[in-house]
Motif scaffolding. Structure first.
Motif, PDB file in Angstrom:
ATOM      1  N   ARG A  63      42.010  35.628  67.930  1.00  0.00           N
ATOM      2  CA  ARG A  63      42.872  35.978  66.788  1.00  0.00           C
ATOM      3  C   ARG A  63      44.063  35.031  66.747  1.00  0.00           C
ATOM      4  O   ARG A  63      44.305  34.281  67.696  1.00  0.00           O
ATOM      5  CB  ARG A  63      43.355  37.421  66.914  1.00  0.00           C
ATOM      6  N   ASN A  64      44.765  35.114  65.652  1.00  0.00           N
ATOM      7  CA  ASN A  64      45.971  34.285  65.526  1.00  0.00           C
ATOM      8  C   ASN A  64      47.141  34.948  66.240  1.00  0.00           C
ATOM      9  O   ASN A  64      47.257  36.170  66.260  1.00  0.00           O
ATOM     10  CB  ASN A  64      46.334  34.095  64.046  1.00  0.00           C
ATOM     11  N   PHE A  65      47.994  34.110  66.783  1.00  0.00           N
ATOM     12  CA  PHE A  65      49.187  34.634  67.464  1.00  0.00           C
ATOM     13  C   PHE A  65      50.450  34.344  66.654  1.00  0.00           C
ATOM     14  O   PHE A  65      51.546  34.334  67.205  1.00  0.00           O
ATOM     15  CB  PHE A  65      49.299  34.018  68.858  1.00  0.00           C
ATOM     16  N   THR A  66      50.259  34.104  65.369  1.00  0.00           N
ATOM     17  CA  THR A  66      51.435  33.859  64.530  1.00  0.00           C
ATOM     18  C   THR A  66      52.326  35.103  64.506  1.00  0.00           C
ATOM     19  O   THR A  66      51.838  36.233  64.606  1.00  0.00           O
ATOM     20  CB  THR A  66      51.006  33.511  63.092  1.00  0.00           C
ATOM     21  N   LEU A  67      53.591  34.858  64.396  1.00  0.00           N
ATOM     22  CA  LEU A  67      54.565  35.945  64.516  1.00  0.00           C
ATOM     23  C   LEU A  67      54.914  36.531  63.149  1.00  0.00           C
ATOM     24  O   LEU A  67      54.977  35.817  62.149  1.00  0.00           O
ATOM     25  CB  LEU A  67      55.847  35.424  65.174  1.00  0.00           C
ATOM     26  N   VAL A  72      59.838  39.666  66.028  1.00  0.00           N
ATOM     27  CA  VAL A  72      60.948  38.941  66.650  1.00  0.00           C
ATOM     28  C   VAL A  72      62.286  39.554  66.273  1.00  0.00           C
ATOM     29  O   VAL A  72      63.336  38.909  66.392  1.00  0.00           O
ATOM     30  CB  VAL A  72      60.917  37.450  66.254  1.00  0.00           C
ATOM     31  N   ILE A  74      63.430  40.468  63.375  1.00  0.00           N
ATOM     32  CA  ILE A  74      64.021  40.169  62.074  1.00  0.00           C
ATOM     33  C   ILE A  74      63.768  41.368  61.181  1.00  0.00           C
ATOM     34  O   ILE A  74      62.622  41.700  60.877  1.00  0.00           O
ATOM     35  CB  ILE A  74      63.408  38.901  61.454  1.00  0.00           C
TER      36      ILE A  74
ATOM     37  N   GLY B  13      65.770  29.032  62.571  1.00  0.00           N
ATOM     38  CA  GLY B  13      65.330  30.394  62.294  1.00  0.00           C
ATOM     39  C   GLY B  13      64.154  30.498  61.338  1.00  0.00           C
ATOM     40  O   GLY B  13      63.815  31.597  60.904  1.00  0.00           O
ATOM     41  N   LEU B  15      60.777  31.057  60.516  1.00  0.00           N
ATOM     42  CA  LEU B  15      59.619  31.635  61.205  1.00  0.00           C
ATOM     43  C   LEU B  15      58.320  30.974  60.761  1.00  0.00           C
ATOM     44  O   LEU B  15      57.389  30.821  61.563  1.00  0.00           O
ATOM     45  CB  LEU B  15      59.573  33.147  60.934  1.00  0.00           C
ATOM     46  N   ASN B  19      55.523  29.340  63.127  1.00  0.00           N
ATOM     47  CA  ASN B  19      54.124  29.763  63.112  1.00  0.00           C
ATOM     48  C   ASN B  19      53.172  28.573  63.006  1.00  0.00           C
ATOM     49  O   ASN B  19      52.023  28.650  63.447  1.00  0.00           O
ATOM     50  CB  ASN B  19      53.888  30.737  61.962  1.00  0.00           C
ATOM     51  N   VAL B  22      52.766  27.597  66.417  1.00  0.00           N
ATOM     52  CA  VAL B  22      51.879  28.567  67.076  1.00  0.00           C
ATOM     53  C   VAL B  22      50.430  28.208  66.801  1.00  0.00           C
ATOM     54  O   VAL B  22      49.579  28.191  67.713  1.00  0.00           O
ATOM     55  CB  VAL B  22      52.193  30.001  66.589  1.00  0.00           C
ATOM     56  N   MET B  23      50.150  27.901  65.539  1.00  0.00           N
ATOM     57  CA  MET B  23      48.767  27.550  65.177  1.00  0.00           C
ATOM     58  C   MET B  23      48.303  26.308  65.940  1.00  0.00           C
ATOM     59  O   MET B  23      47.126  26.180  66.280  1.00  0.00           O
ATOM     60  CB  MET B  23      48.681  27.283  63.669  1.00  0.00           C
ATOM     61  N   THR B  47      49.838  35.761  75.830  1.00  0.00           N
ATOM     62  CA  THR B  47      50.045  34.666  74.873  1.00  0.00           C
ATOM     63  C   THR B  47      51.005  35.099  73.767  1.00  0.00           C
ATOM     64  O   THR B  47      51.931  34.359  73.406  1.00  0.00           O
ATOM     65  CB  THR B  47      48.702  34.244  74.252  1.00  0.00           C
ATOM     66  N   GLN B  48      50.770  36.311  73.252  1.00  0.00           N
ATOM     67  CA  GLN B  48      51.651  36.797  72.189  1.00  0.00           C
ATOM     68  C   GLN B  48      53.088  36.928  72.695  1.00  0.00           C
ATOM     69  O   GLN B  48      54.047  36.523  72.023  1.00  0.00           O
ATOM     70  CB  GLN B  48      51.154  38.155  71.682  1.00  0.00           C
ATOM     71  N   PHE B  51      54.740  33.527  72.945  1.00  0.00           N
ATOM     72  CA  PHE B  51      55.185  32.942  71.678  1.00  0.00           C
ATOM     73  C   PHE B  51      56.430  33.657  71.142  1.00  0.00           C
ATOM     74  O   PHE B  51      57.307  33.019  70.542  1.00  0.00           O
ATOM     75  CB  PHE B  51      54.059  32.976  70.644  1.00  0.00           C
ATOM     76  N   ILE B  52      56.486  34.957  71.348  1.00  0.00           N
ATOM     77  CA  ILE B  52      57.698  35.675  70.921  1.00  0.00           C
ATOM     78  C   ILE B  52      58.906  35.172  71.716  1.00  0.00           C
ATOM     79  O   ILE B  52      59.981  34.908  71.160  1.00  0.00           O
ATOM     80  CB  ILE B  52      57.511  37.195  71.106  1.00  0.00           C
ATOM     81  N   TYR B  55      59.943  31.762  70.526  1.00  0.00           N
ATOM     82  CA  TYR B  55      60.730  31.780  69.276  1.00  0.00           C
ATOM     83  C   TYR B  55      62.181  32.180  69.551  1.00  0.00           C
ATOM     84  O   TYR B  55      63.107  31.616  68.969  1.00  0.00           O
ATOM     85  CB  TYR B  55      60.094  32.743  68.281  1.00  0.00           C
ATOM     86  N   ARG B  56      62.336  33.139  70.439  1.00  0.00           N
ATOM     87  CA  ARG B  56      63.698  33.616  70.706  1.00  0.00           C
ATOM     88  C   ARG B  56      64.528  32.587  71.469  1.00  0.00           C
ATOM     89  O   ARG B  56      65.760  32.613  71.408  1.00  0.00           O
ATOM     90  CB  ARG B  56      63.642  34.922  71.495  1.00  0.00           C
TER      91      ARG B  56
END
Lengths: 300, 204
Positions: A63-67, A72, A74, B13, B15, B19, B22-23, B47-48, B51-52, B55-56
């Motif tokens: 799956r994608n891990f895009t946020l 985060v 927001i 900032g 997002l 992303n 991330v891709m 992994t998730q 990435f979080i 980003y932070r």
């Protein structure tokens, strides 16, 4: 094998396979590999091991891990923000329209009214000028007398624009009845009569080159009081209201008709105060709404 | 836009820009987590989380290899997951056998089915199984280094940056990890397909 090859050599072989040894160390290791078969064996094992690892495929993520914004921290934009933004924009637009409605007509009317008024005064000026009657073709007498001795105070008639103001007892007869063309009258045929201003004969006129003292109104006892008043008005100056000519200080101005205000005369409506205040209020409201929505959006 | 622009936008900032990063790196990150944790669900979680965290903390990124920086986040996340598992061991309800009930929507499964020869696919699965077993036996620090260098293809500097370990330590750890892996794979002997057997074990 582990016992036969020292840890130090094993590290060198590993780095050599990855191309991380410098030239000198690499040359030395090459010579050692040729001399020591156990080192050569370890080198081949490691080569094979790397080749095996390359066979293992990369696993793709299922799956994608895009946020997403909530991941985060927001916060989503409050629903009021777009409402306030839209309302502010609409109010600002309304204020602009209001100002336009309020100001544009007055501006256009004003710009159109001024030339119109000027044109009207210019058109009316010649029509209000009285006719000039020359005594027995003595145009030169009048023009010279008036033009040199007592210059006319800007009547718009050029150099000969005076009306009997100069000269002593100017021999001017003003016919109050409208008579289009100038009439040349013989001196002998003219007799003083009612309705006419009688002046001395032209032969007694003062030469035009001499300065003339201020005229003294002369009264013909045979005239009626009204005629005397007219005579005095004519002799006292050329700005007589009877002739419809404006005084010197009023010339070039827009003179409203009796009973008419100056504002009506130039037909330039001023902006309505109510509309102006309403427009300012709307602008302030729009600004407040915009600031509030900006603060809300920034707060998230 | 290139990676540098995405990074700089992310630092402001943005997002969406992040992303895109991330891709670009999610497969690499997931593979590292999978080899470190040997569990797909845990690897996805790690992994998730990585990435979080990335980003932070992206404002702290001061240049260099972004790949190494992201993989450091993944490595840290995997260490946290391993520690959590040690404190709270649990048994997954999902089948762990790769030959068992694999998710029908798994892209890996679909790739295997459509692009590979069944025999090759089977041999590679045997090899992978052996490697996973051997990796699990490695200490965590060794495992991270060998996965990044030998499976992910990072160079020594990137591994050093990702693992926050000096270059010399990377060299020695990698050599020792390879030695252990080689010995472990030798132990599988004839269980491995012939083309994957190490020469020394054939001669034994």
């Amino acid at each position: 094998m582990k016992d036969q090859v020292s840890q130090q050599y094993w590290e060198r072989i590993s780095a050599y396979l990855d191309g991380q040894l410098d030239t000198r160390a690499a040359e030395k290791l090459k010579r050692d590999l040729e001399v020591h078969p156990e080192l050569q064996k370890a080198f081949e094992d490691l080569q094979h091991y790397k080749a095996i690892l390359k066979q293992i495929p990369m696993r793709r993520a299922r799956r994608n891990f895009t946020l997403k914004p909530e991941m985060v921290g927001i916060k989503p934009m409050p629903r009021l923000v777009p409402v306030f933004r839209l309302a502010s924009a609409v109010i600002a637009a309304a204020a602009v329209v209001l100002f336009a409605i309020d100001l544009l007509p007055s501006l256009t009317n004003y710009s159109a009214a001024v030339p119109k008024a000027a044109l009207t005064s210019a058109e009316s000026a010649p029509s209000s000028a009285p006719e000039i009657i020359y005594w027995n073709g003595q145009q030169n007498y009048l023009s010279n007398h008036v033009g040199t001795a007592t210059p006319a105070p800007g009547l718009g008639m050029g150099e000969g624009g005076g009306y009997g103001g100069g000269g002593s007892a100017a021999p001017v007869t003003v016919n109050m009845a409208p008579t289009p063309p100038p009439v040349m009258l013989p001196a002998e045929s003219v007799a003083p009569s009612a309705g006419q201003v009688v002046a001395p004969p032209p032969g007694k006129a003062v030469p035009p080159t001499e300065p003339t003292p201020a005229p003294t109104p002369t009264v013909n006892p045979a005239l009626s009081p009204t005629e005397i008043a007219m005579d005095q008005a004519i002799q006292s100056g050329m700005n007589s209201p009877i002739l419809g000519i404006a005084p010197t200080d009023q010339q070039g101005q827009i003179i409203p008709a009796p009973g008419e205000t100056l504002r009506e005369a130039i037909t330039a409506p001023q902006p309505s105060r109510v509309l102006t205040f309403l427009g300012i209020g709307l602008f302030l409201l729009a600004a407040a709404g915009g600031i509030f929505s900006w603060a809300l959006a920034r707060k998230r | 836009m290139d990676e540098t622009s995405w990074i700089s936008s992310s630092q402001q900032g943005d997002l969406d820009a992040f992303n895109r990063l991330v891709m670009a790196y999610q497969d690499l990150a997931f593979n590292l987590a999978l080899r470190m944790l040997n569990d797909e669900s845990s690897a996805e979680d790690a992994t998730q989380t990585a990435f979080i965290s990335a980003y932070r903390h992206i404002k702290k990124f001061r240049g260099g290899s972004f790949k190494a920086w992201v993989l450091r986040m993944v490595t840290n996340s995997c260490y946290d997951e391993l520690r959590r598992k040690q404190r709270h061991p649990s048994q997954s309800l999902e089948p762990t056998d790769p030959d068992g009930d694999q998710d029908l929507e798994s892209q890996a499964w679909m790739v295997d089915e459509h692009t590979r020869d069944p025999q090759d696919s089977l041999e590679q699965k045997e090899l992978e199984h052996a490697l996973v077993h051997c990796l699990e036996k490695l200490p965590e620090d060794f495992r991270a280094v060998v996965v990044m260098a030998d499976l992910e293809g990072l160079d020594y500097k990137e591994v050093s940056s990702a693992a926050r370990i000096p270059l010399g330590t990377i060299k020695s750890r990698l050599a020792r990890a390879r030695l252990k892996l080689r010995d472990c794979l030798q132990g599988f002997g004839e269980l491995l397909p012939e083309k994957f057997r190490l020469q020394s074990e054939e001669t034994v």
